[in-house]
Design a protein around this motif. Structure first.
Motif, PDB file in Angstrom:
ATOM      1  N   ARG A  65       4.300 -11.068   2.049  1.00 49.00           N
ATOM      2  CA  ARG A  65       2.911 -11.133   2.490  1.00 49.00           C
ATOM      3  C   ARG A  65       1.941 -11.192   1.311  1.00 49.00           C
ATOM      4  NH1 ARG A  65       2.174 -10.850   7.630  1.00 49.00           N
ATOM      5  NH2 ARG A  65      -0.037 -10.280   7.527  1.00 49.00           N
ATOM      6  N   ALA A  69      -2.181 -10.478   0.110  1.00 47.99           N
ATOM      7  CA  ALA A  69      -3.501  -9.898   0.347  1.00 47.99           C
ATOM      8  C   ALA A  69      -4.522 -10.956  -0.043  1.00 47.99           C
ATOM      9  CB  ALA A  69      -3.699  -8.632  -0.481  1.00 47.99           C
ATOM     10  N   LEU A  91     -11.303  -9.157   3.876  1.00 48.84           N
ATOM     11  CA  LEU A  91      -9.957  -8.827   3.402  1.00 48.84           C
ATOM     12  C   LEU A  91      -8.964  -8.932   4.546  1.00 48.84           C
ATOM     13  CD1 LEU A  91      -8.008  -7.595   1.221  1.00 48.84           C
ATOM     14  CD2 LEU A  91      -8.701  -5.343   2.101  1.00 48.84           C
ATOM     15  N   THR A 146      -4.327  -9.535   5.273  1.00 46.11           N
ATOM     16  CA  THR A 146      -3.000  -9.913   4.793  1.00 46.11           C
ATOM     17  C   THR A 146      -2.485 -11.040   5.682  1.00 46.11           C
ATOM     18  OG1 THR A 146      -1.859  -8.262   6.161  1.00 46.11           O
ATOM     19  CG2 THR A 146      -2.495  -7.609   3.925  1.00 46.11           C
ATOM     20  N   TYR A 169      -8.608  -6.250   7.492  1.00 45.79           N
ATOM     21  CA  TYR A 169      -8.847  -4.870   7.060  1.00 45.79           C
ATOM     22  C   TYR A 169     -10.334  -4.702   6.754  1.00 45.79           C
ATOM     23  CZ  TYR A 169      -3.800  -4.369   6.464  1.00 45.79           C
ATOM     24  OH  TYR A 169      -2.455  -4.324   6.687  1.00 45.79           O
ATOM     25  N   PRO A 184      -7.943  -7.435  -4.350  1.00 47.31           N
ATOM     26  CA  PRO A 184      -7.071  -6.360  -3.854  1.00 47.31           C
ATOM     27  C   PRO A 184      -5.820  -6.214  -4.705  1.00 47.31           C
ATOM     28  CG  PRO A 184      -6.861  -8.326  -2.489  1.00 47.31           C
ATOM     29  CD  PRO A 184      -7.978  -8.596  -3.443  1.00 47.31           C
ATOM     30  N   TRP A 228      -1.976  -4.426  -4.729  1.00 48.86           N
ATOM     31  CA  TRP A 228      -0.917  -3.774  -3.960  1.00 48.86           C
ATOM     32  C   TRP A 228      -0.369  -2.573  -4.729  1.00 48.86           C
ATOM     33  CZ3 TRP A 228       0.927  -5.381   0.871  1.00 48.86           C
ATOM     34  CH2 TRP A 228       0.491  -6.640   1.316  1.00 48.86           C
ATOM     35  N   ILE A 270      -2.855  -1.022  -0.127  1.00 48.09           N
ATOM     36  CA  ILE A 270      -3.684  -1.956  -0.883  1.00 48.09           C
ATOM     37  C   ILE A 270      -4.940  -1.227  -1.335  1.00 48.09           C
ATOM     38  CG2 ILE A 270      -5.054  -4.081  -0.793  1.00 48.09           C
ATOM     39  CD1 ILE A 270      -3.135  -5.082   1.374  1.00 48.09           C
ATOM     40  N   VAL A 316      -0.937  -0.477   4.745  1.00 50.19           N
ATOM     41  CA  VAL A 316      -0.609  -1.769   5.329  1.00 50.19           C
ATOM     42  C   VAL A 316       0.034  -1.570   6.695  1.00 50.19           C
ATOM     43  CG1 VAL A 316       0.743  -3.876   5.022  1.00 50.19           C
ATOM     44  CG2 VAL A 316      -0.328  -2.779   3.042  1.00 50.19           C
TER      45      VAL A 316
END
Length: 469
Positions: free
Chosen positions: A74, A76, A84, A86, A97, A107, A109, A116, A133
């Motif tokens: 995935r 971001a 934002l 994913t 998000y 962002p 991770w 995130i 997440v």
């Protein structure tokens, strides 16, 4: 050419909202890189073993040896409005998000891919959010807000290796501060160091940071520090013209740049206890980064005498930390590079050589460069060449022209060595990178580019995207 002082390193820039990118700064940065080509020739220097690149576009994929996280497939993504989300590698399974009205930027991770961290700007303040997440259709939990401020905004994030804390930079009334915060907001953020600019790398084996502040001026500081900011070195090093220091993944070696003896600078690799040092003379600003799972240091810097600029540009070389042996992988004008997760490949952004450079011109509002004649001149963005090179052999896996977006050119390229530590362009399987480009119709979009040279694919419209580990 303008006075070189105009290209002095200002430090990591505070992200602008996506619709207010400061293009004038981008023009200066890219113009500096293009102009620097005039002064570079590509030769094997002292201690350099030149590897002649060979094109091998059909080489098989190389899978990363590092175990991926559950969210490894995935991305971001930040869209043009600052939203934002994913997504999967194809831009599907979108999970948003954050609340409306918050503009997010870059962002990062967590090391295990479960969270995130992201800077979010509202009308009244700028905060650091940590989101857990979750999947599509799964109820979201409220984010932890680990820092908030109306007058000391954060602008860059870098997780600690254990994932328990987040390091970030804030703009202060008298400069910049490096702060650390608990990722679950259980304790207030604390200031570790102040200065301008500030760059740092986490050590993987101890709870320490190697910090470089003050550039190469009289207030320059370069040393390993504890989480309280106190130096643990017997003496502080005198830094040269570079930005982020480098630490090997096994914790055995570190690298930095110091003033040279008879040259502007030296790239130095040594053991963490300061034993077994190796130094290489370079002729201007350098950018350095160790490969994952390897003791080889990648770096770019001018290889010959030329007009000195604060921005690194030059051949891509690797220096073996135990032996000091240096090899040249790409003998062109490289401006940024990113190691694959297993350290077997490097993706590099390169300004084209004179053989296939059609035009490089600057105007008051934009800089355009047509890199490869087979591709029409981009109507926007900055045209470069994206090259995938195998580290062991120097073989070029594939290469293609790309018109990188304004945001990427302004925010990431000039400071790629710091972003390479905290944000991942490579997919966890080591097969592709994600890069923000400008399409032929002039719109920004995210594109996944495969290292084996097969067709790239568009993911979504957006200004920034980073893979989960």
């Amino acid at each position: 050419m303008a006075d070189p002082a105009m290209f002095d390193d200002p430090g990591l820039p505070e992200p602008e909202p996506p619709h207010k990118v400061r293009r004038a700064l981008t023009v200066l940065v890219l113009l500096a890189l293009v102009v620097s080509m005039v002064f570079l020739t590509f030769v094997s220097g002292r201690g350099i073993s030149l590897v002649t690149p060979r094109i091998q576009p059909t080489a098989p994929d190389v899978a990363a040896s590092v175990a991926p996280s559950p969210n490894a497939s995935r991305l971001a993504v930040v869209d043009a409005a600052g939203g934002l989300a994913t997504t999967d590698a194809g831009g599907g399974s979108v999970v948003p998000y954050g609340d409306p009205g918050i503009v997010f930027a870059f962002p990062a991770w967590s090391p295990d891919g479960s969270r995130i961290a992201v800077v979010g700007r509202s009308a009244d303040e700028t905060d650091v959010y940590v989101f857990t997440v979750h999947g599509a259709g799964t109820a979201a939990t409220d984010p932890a807000i680990v820092y908030r401020s109306a007058d000391r905004p954060p602008f860059y994030l870098y997780w600690a290796p254990g994932g328990q804390r987040v390091g970030f930079l804030t703009t202060e009334p008298d400069g910049i501060a490096l702060r650390l915060a608990s990722a679950n907001a259980s304790a207030p953020a604390v200031v570790v160091r102040t200065g301008a600019p500030i760059y740092w790398a986490w050590t993987a084996d101890t709870d320490r940071l190697m910090v470089h502040t003050g550039a190469d001026g009289p207030d320059g500081f370069l040393a390993e520090v504890g989480s309280d900011g106190t130096s643990v070195e017997p003496e502080v090093l005198a830094p040269g013209a570079f930005r982020a220091p480098a630490l090997s993944a096994d914790g055995m070696f570190r690298a930095f740049v110091i003033p040279g003896v008879g040259t502007p600078a030296q790239v130095v690799v040594e053991a963490r206890d300061r034993s077994n040092p190796h130094a290489l003379d370079v002729f201007g600003a350098a950018a350095i980064d160790f490969g994952p799972g390897t003791d080889e240091l990648g770096f770019i810097a001018p290889a010959v005498v030329g007009r000195e600029l604060a921005l690194p540009v030059g051949p891509l070389r690797v220096l073996d930390a135990p032996s000091g042996r240096v090899r040249t992988l790409l003998a062109g004008s490289v401006v940024a590079f990113f190691w694959s997760p297993d350290g077997s490949m490097i993706a590099a952004l390169e300004i084209a050589g004179t053989g296939d450079d059609q035009v490089a011109s600057a105007g008051t509002a934009r800089l355009t460069a047509a890199v490869v004649p087979a591709r029409p001149v981009a109507t926007a963005g900055f045209a470069m060449r994206l090259v995938f090179v195998s580290v062991g052999s120097g073989t070029i896996r594939s290469q293609r022209p790309v018109a990188i977006s304004d945001t990427f050119a302004q925010q990431v390229v000039p400071f790629f060595d710091q972003y390479a530590l905290s944000h991942r362009l490579w997919s966890a399987d080591g097969r592709s990178v994600v890069i923000p480009i400008v399409a032929d119709d002039g719109t920004d979009r995210l594109e996944v580019v495969r290292a084996d040279g097969t067709d790239a694919r568009a993911v979504a419209g957006g200004v920034a995207a980073f893979w989960a580990p």
